[in-house]
Scaffold this motif. Structure first.
Motif, PDB file in Angstrom:
ATOM      1  N   THR A  13      -5.292  47.471  -2.680  1.00 45.42           N
ATOM      2  CA  THR A  13      -5.687  47.690  -1.175  1.00 45.42           C
ATOM      3  C   THR A  13      -5.640  46.716  -0.285  1.00 45.42           C
ATOM      4  OG1 THR A  13      -7.361  49.082  -2.443  1.00 45.42           O
ATOM      5  CG2 THR A  13      -7.865  48.465  -0.151  1.00 45.42           C
ATOM      6  N   THR A  14      -5.669  45.408  -0.669  1.00 45.08           N
ATOM      7  CA  THR A  14      -5.614  44.346   0.223  1.00 45.08           C
ATOM      8  C   THR A  14      -4.181  44.280   0.744  1.00 45.08           C
ATOM      9  OG1 THR A  14      -7.417  42.962  -0.789  1.00 45.08           O
ATOM     10  CG2 THR A  14      -5.753  41.707   0.575  1.00 45.08           C
ATOM     11  N   ALA A  43      -7.690  43.001   6.951  1.00 40.74           N
ATOM     12  CA  ALA A  43      -6.747  42.366   6.005  1.00 40.74           C
ATOM     13  C   ALA A  43      -7.270  40.945   5.473  1.00 40.74           C
ATOM     14  CB  ALA A  43      -5.353  42.146   6.615  1.00 40.74           C
ATOM     15  N   THR A  45     -10.467  40.113   5.580  1.00 40.73           N
ATOM     16  CA  THR A  45     -11.640  40.443   4.320  1.00 40.73           C
ATOM     17  C   THR A  45     -11.030  40.700   2.944  1.00 40.73           C
ATOM     18  OG1 THR A  45     -13.098  41.319   6.189  1.00 40.73           O
ATOM     19  CG2 THR A  45     -13.684  42.035   3.880  1.00 40.73           C
ATOM     20  N   GLY A  46     -10.131  41.620   2.959  1.00 39.83           N
ATOM     21  CA  GLY A  46      -9.506  41.658   1.613  1.00 39.83           C
ATOM     22  C   GLY A  46      -8.739  40.618   0.941  1.00 39.83           C
ATOM     23  N   ALA A  47      -8.270  39.647   1.876  1.00 36.05           N
ATOM     24  CA  ALA A  47      -7.589  38.626   1.275  1.00 36.05           C
ATOM     25  C   ALA A  47      -8.360  37.512   0.710  1.00 36.05           C
ATOM     26  CB  ALA A  47      -6.780  37.820   2.200  1.00 36.05           C
TER      27      ALA A  47
END
Length: 185
Positions: A13-14, A43, A45-47
């Motif tokens: 997802t990221t 992006a 937040t995912g990372a």
């Protein structure tokens, strides 16, 4: 296993969010559209979540994550010469039909406290055995005679040393007080 699947889903997802951010950033530059702040936030937040999971698994590792529900009894119990300690080996199956087997060795102090600690964790090879050299030194043989590079045999002082083939225990901040020397492959 579920944790691994969730991590993979988070990672994928990221990566998709980063790709979408880069696509929208390219559009904003070439077509003079506004900067894609929402995509950047998603992006990032995912990372941060992926990095957090990786850091947590690296620096907060313990042997408590071993799948004890799927364990099988291995060699042991083997008592030290004066029966201060008892060594037990266990096997952990992983990966289903195409998977493999991990082996770990636990040392039990045969006193009133009865402390148990894991001192060895590795991929199991064809030839596995344990024997006490002296009261505090356990010799663990874990190799495949047909593959010399697969030898994971070691002599460990059960009070001061541990072995983790992958090195996770050696990097763990949580486990630093449990050993003086940590070996990894």
């Amino acid at each position: 296993m579920i944790g691994f699947l969730l991590f993979c889903l988070l990672f994928i997802t990221t990566v998709l969010l980063i790709i979408l951010f880069l696509f929208n950033l390219t559009l904003s530059i070439t077509k003079k559209k506004p900067f894609p702040q929402k995509w950047l936030g998603a992006a990032l937040t995912g990372a941060v979540l992926v990095a957090g999971v990786i850091l947590y698994q690296t620096y907060f590792f313990t042997f408590n994550k071993i799948d004890r529900q799927a364990m099988q009894k291995g060699p042991g119990p083997i008592s030290s010469p004066s029966e201060t300690y008892t060594a037990n080996a266990f096997y952990e199956l992983y990966g289903g039909a195409a998977g493999g087997v991990n082996v770990w060795v636990e040392i039990t102090e045969n006193n009133e406290a009865g402390n148990i600690k894991t001192i060895y964790y590795s991929d199991a090879k064809d030839d596995f055995s344990m024997n006490w050299i002296d009261e505090d030194t356990l010799h663990i043989v874990n190799n495949n005679p047909e593959s010399p590079d697969s030898d994971r045999s070691i002599k460990l002082d059960v009070n001061k040393e541990i072995y983790d083939e992958n090195g996770r225990a050696c990097h763990s901040l949580v486990m630093k007080d449990e050993y003086v020397k940590c070996y990894q492959d």
